[in-house]
Design a protein around this motif. Structure first.
Motif, PDB file in Angstrom:
ATOM      1  N   LYS A 175       2.411  -3.267   8.708  1.00  0.00           N
ATOM      2  CA  LYS A 175       3.871  -3.218   8.741  1.00  0.00           C
ATOM      3  C   LYS A 175       4.455  -4.593   9.081  1.00  0.00           C
ATOM      4  O   LYS A 175       5.457  -5.010   8.511  1.00  0.00           O
ATOM      5  N   GLU A 196       0.819  -1.220   0.000  1.00  0.00           N
ATOM      6  CA  GLU A 196       0.000   0.000   0.000  1.00  0.00           C
ATOM      7  C   GLU A 196       0.851   1.269   0.000  1.00  0.00           C
ATOM      8  O   GLU A 196       0.407   2.312  -0.464  1.00  0.00           O
ATOM      9  N   ASP A 226      -4.709  -8.174  18.602  1.00  0.00           N
ATOM     10  CA  ASP A 226      -5.137  -6.910  17.990  1.00  0.00           C
ATOM     11  C   ASP A 226      -6.532  -6.553  18.493  1.00  0.00           C
ATOM     12  O   ASP A 226      -7.387  -7.424  18.652  1.00  0.00           O
ATOM     13  N   LYS A 247     -10.219  -8.158  12.609  1.00  0.00           N
ATOM     14  CA  LYS A 247      -8.948  -8.888  12.394  1.00  0.00           C
ATOM     15  C   LYS A 247      -8.914 -10.132  13.291  1.00  0.00           C
ATOM     16  O   LYS A 247      -8.257 -11.120  12.965  1.00  0.00           O
ATOM     17  N   LYS A 262      -1.122   0.621  28.644  1.00  0.00           N
ATOM     18  CA  LYS A 262      -2.185  -0.385  28.753  1.00  0.00           C
ATOM     19  C   LYS A 262      -1.691  -1.665  29.395  1.00  0.00           C
ATOM     20  O   LYS A 262      -2.449  -2.362  30.050  1.00  0.00           O
TER      21      LYS A 262
HETATM   22  O1  DWN Z   1      -1.005   3.733   5.989  1.00  0.00           O
HETATM   23  C1  DWN Z   1      -1.572   2.910   6.665  1.00  0.00           C
HETATM   24  C2  DWN Z   1      -1.526   3.033   8.133  1.00  0.00           C
HETATM   25  C3  DWN Z   1      -1.745   4.423   8.593  1.00  0.00           C
HETATM   26  O2  DWN Z   1      -2.444   2.175   8.768  1.00  0.00           O
HETATM   27  C4  DWN Z   1      -2.359   1.806   6.078  1.00  0.00           C
HETATM   28  N1  DWN Z   1      -1.867   1.478   4.793  1.00  0.00           N
HETATM   29  C5  DWN Z   1      -2.642   0.617   6.933  1.00  0.00           C
HETATM   30  C6  DWN Z   1      -2.374   0.801   8.407  1.00  0.00           C
HETATM   31  O3  DWN Z   1      -1.076   0.286   8.669  1.00  0.00           O
HETATM   32  P1  DWN Z   1      -0.702  -0.454  10.049  1.00  0.00           P
HETATM   33  O4  DWN Z   1      -1.560  -1.640  10.228  1.00  0.00           O
HETATM   34  O5  DWN Z   1       0.749  -0.661  10.040  1.00  0.00           O
HETATM   35  O6  DWN Z   1      -1.160   0.702  11.058  1.00  0.00           O
HETATM   36  P2  DWN Z   1      -1.182   0.887  12.603  1.00  0.00           P
HETATM   37  O7  DWN Z   1      -2.037   2.059  12.842  1.00  0.00           O
HETATM   38  O8  DWN Z   1       0.177   0.919  13.149  1.00  0.00           O
HETATM   39  O9  DWN Z   1      -1.911  -0.405  13.181  1.00  0.00           O
HETATM   40  C7  DWN Z   1      -1.959  -0.639  14.549  1.00  0.00           C
HETATM   41  C8  DWN Z   1      -2.708  -1.916  14.815  1.00  0.00           C
HETATM   42  O10 DWN Z   1      -2.500  -2.277  16.168  1.00  0.00           O
HETATM   43  C9  DWN Z   1      -4.210  -1.763  14.627  1.00  0.00           C
HETATM   44  O11 DWN Z   1      -4.731  -2.941  14.035  1.00  0.00           O
HETATM   45  C10 DWN Z   1      -4.741  -1.619  16.020  1.00  0.00           C
HETATM   46  C11 DWN Z   1      -3.741  -2.391  16.836  1.00  0.00           C
HETATM   47  N2  DWN Z   1      -3.584  -1.924  18.205  1.00  0.00           N
HETATM   48  C12 DWN Z   1      -3.779  -2.826  19.241  1.00  0.00           C
HETATM   49  O12 DWN Z   1      -4.109  -3.995  19.012  1.00  0.00           O
HETATM   50  N3  DWN Z   1      -3.634  -2.354  20.528  1.00  0.00           N
HETATM   51  C13 DWN Z   1      -3.219  -0.635  18.446  1.00  0.00           C
HETATM   52  C14 DWN Z   1      -3.058  -0.174  19.718  1.00  0.00           C
HETATM   53  C15 DWN Z   1      -2.646   1.224  20.018  1.00  0.00           C
HETATM   54  C16 DWN Z   1      -3.293  -1.082  20.812  1.00  0.00           C
HETATM   55  O13 DWN Z   1      -3.170  -0.725  21.988  1.00  0.00           O
END
Ligand code: DWN
Length: 397
Positions: free
Chosen positions: A309, A204, A329, A334, A374
């Protein structure tokens, strides 16, 4: 002109979480070669061969931008800042995801563009949403229907996802008012190099922009980069402020300073990227060694955050369920699925952060602070997080 500097091997689509591990599902899993190149003419870093967006932005798109407190508050803050600085009357967002940014404005003033139909369906309940891909045709259609130009076009973590820059920027030029501003947020190339966060490269992220490349691209389409903010979201991003070539905005000192930093860091030089690719290879070796050594000691390792990522890391480093027991997650759609290519089960943190877990790899390293807050219980009972950013290590409390 374009030279490849990094080969991250065969990769699945980062969003292709699997519902089951049946033979048919596995047979249909799509893989492509993830290679990254540098364009010595405009200094743009990109994937060598982008995937067709229709394969990526489907009605099964998993990522919800409002899943973290960090992003909810970051979008709220920038909305307040933009209102104060520019006082826009008509606002459009390209790639509005679940509406986390636009929610902060008067609903009558905003238009959303979101090609993932499942997300567009969500935001349609809040404000007018065009469930389509951004391009010149859509821009003209919006002009015809709405009969107005926009004073603010905002786009966070989306412009880097659209392969056709000409369609993107020509479309924007059509929609932008004469003194309107385009605000783009995307991961910063300099931060990727500093943090060794090679996991910012996946299907992406067609582009990882720098100020020097964005400045060149904008001017190619008669637009002008006039300001920028260095921001902490997604492990280091840049907020670009762009206007039409003859608009009233003057180039800021801050922009000049940030550009100087990129030049001093030799972002305009291919050798910088060759060195980065060597660091990536070392990082892979270290991460694999660390996980194998812990496994030999019978430690239970999980991964925290089924991020897009992590798809790059797991597939590049060949990390699967023999090393990582499961991934946690918070995103409901998911949970119960399996990670793309490496097939590790995804479960909720409530289930997954149990007392048997010794180590948790930070897939969502960009939310380290929020996660540490958390997971105080995990840390106080001796559980430890592992990261690869900026280098592979077991984090202290
Ligand atoms: O550009 C992109 C970015 C902004 O978001 C997209 N192409 C797709 C996505 O990429 P990513 O999955 O690498 O983004 P995040 O925002 O780093 O994803 C964090 C994941 O972790 C989410 O699925 C939510 C999860 N999470 C969790 O399980 N516990 C997040 C937090 C803060 C938590 O406490």
């Amino acid at each position: 002109m374009k030279k490849t500097f990094l080969n991250l091997g065969k990769q699945p689509l980062a969003n292709s979480f699997l519902s089951n591990l049946q033979k048919k599902t596995l047979k249909n899993e799509f893989f492509y070669n993830l290679r990254i190149c540098f364009n010595s003419k405009n200094f743009l870093v990109s994937i060598t061969r982008p995937v067709n967006p229709k394969k990526q932005y489907t009605n099964k798109y998993a990522h919800r931008a409002s899943e973290s407190y960090t992003m909810r508050s970051a979008f709220k803050k920038i909305a307040v800042k933009l209102k104060k600085r520019f006082n826009p009357r008509h606002i459009m967002e390209i790639g509005s995801n679940d509406g986390v940014f636009l929610k902060n404005f008067n609903k009558k003033k905003v238009i959303a563009v979101e090609p993932c139909k499942n997300l567009a369906l969500l935001t349609k309940k809040m404000f007018k949403t065009y469930p389509e891909f951004w391009n010149i045709k859509l821009s003209k259609k919006i002009q015809q229907k709405e009969k107005k130009k926009f004073d603010l076009i905002f786009s966070a973590n989306t412009i880097s996802h659209i392969p056709n820059l000409e369609e993107t920027f020509k479309g924007i030029k059509i929609s932008l008012s004469e003194n309107g501003i385009l605000v783009i947020e995307d991961p910063s190339l300099l931060s990727v190099l500093i943090n060794n966060s090679y996991d910012q490269f996946y299907d992406e992220h067609v582009y990882v922009f720098s100020l020097i490349s964005m400045k060149n691209i904008a001017s190619q389409y008669d637009l002008r980069l006039f300001d920028a903010d260095k921001i902490s979201t997604h492990g280091g991003s840049i907020r670009y402020y762009i206007c039409k070539k003859n608009a009233k905005f003057k180039e800021t000192k801050n922009l000049k300073k940030l550009i100087r930093k990129e030049i001093n860091s030799k972002l305009n030089n291919f050798s910088t990227y060759k060195k980065f690719s060597q660091r990536v290879f070392q990082s892979k070796k270290r991460l694999k060694n660390l996980l194998h050594n812990l496994k030999k000691k019978n430690k239970k390792i999980i991964s925290y955050g089924a991020t897009y990522k992590s798809t790059t890391i797991f597939n590049y480093c060949k990390i699967n369920s023999s090393l990582i027991s499961h991934v946690t997650d918070t995103t409901l759609n998911k949970q119960g699925k399996f990670t793309p290519g490496t097939h590790i089960k995804i479960i909720s943190p409530e289930k997954g952060m149990n007392e048997n877990v010794d180590y948790a790899f930070l897939g969502a390293w960009n939310f380290k602070k929020e996660i540490f807050n958390k997971e105080k219980n995990f840390i106080s009972r001796g559980g430890r997080f592992i990261t690869h950013v900026p280098k592979v290590l077991i984090l202290k409390k």
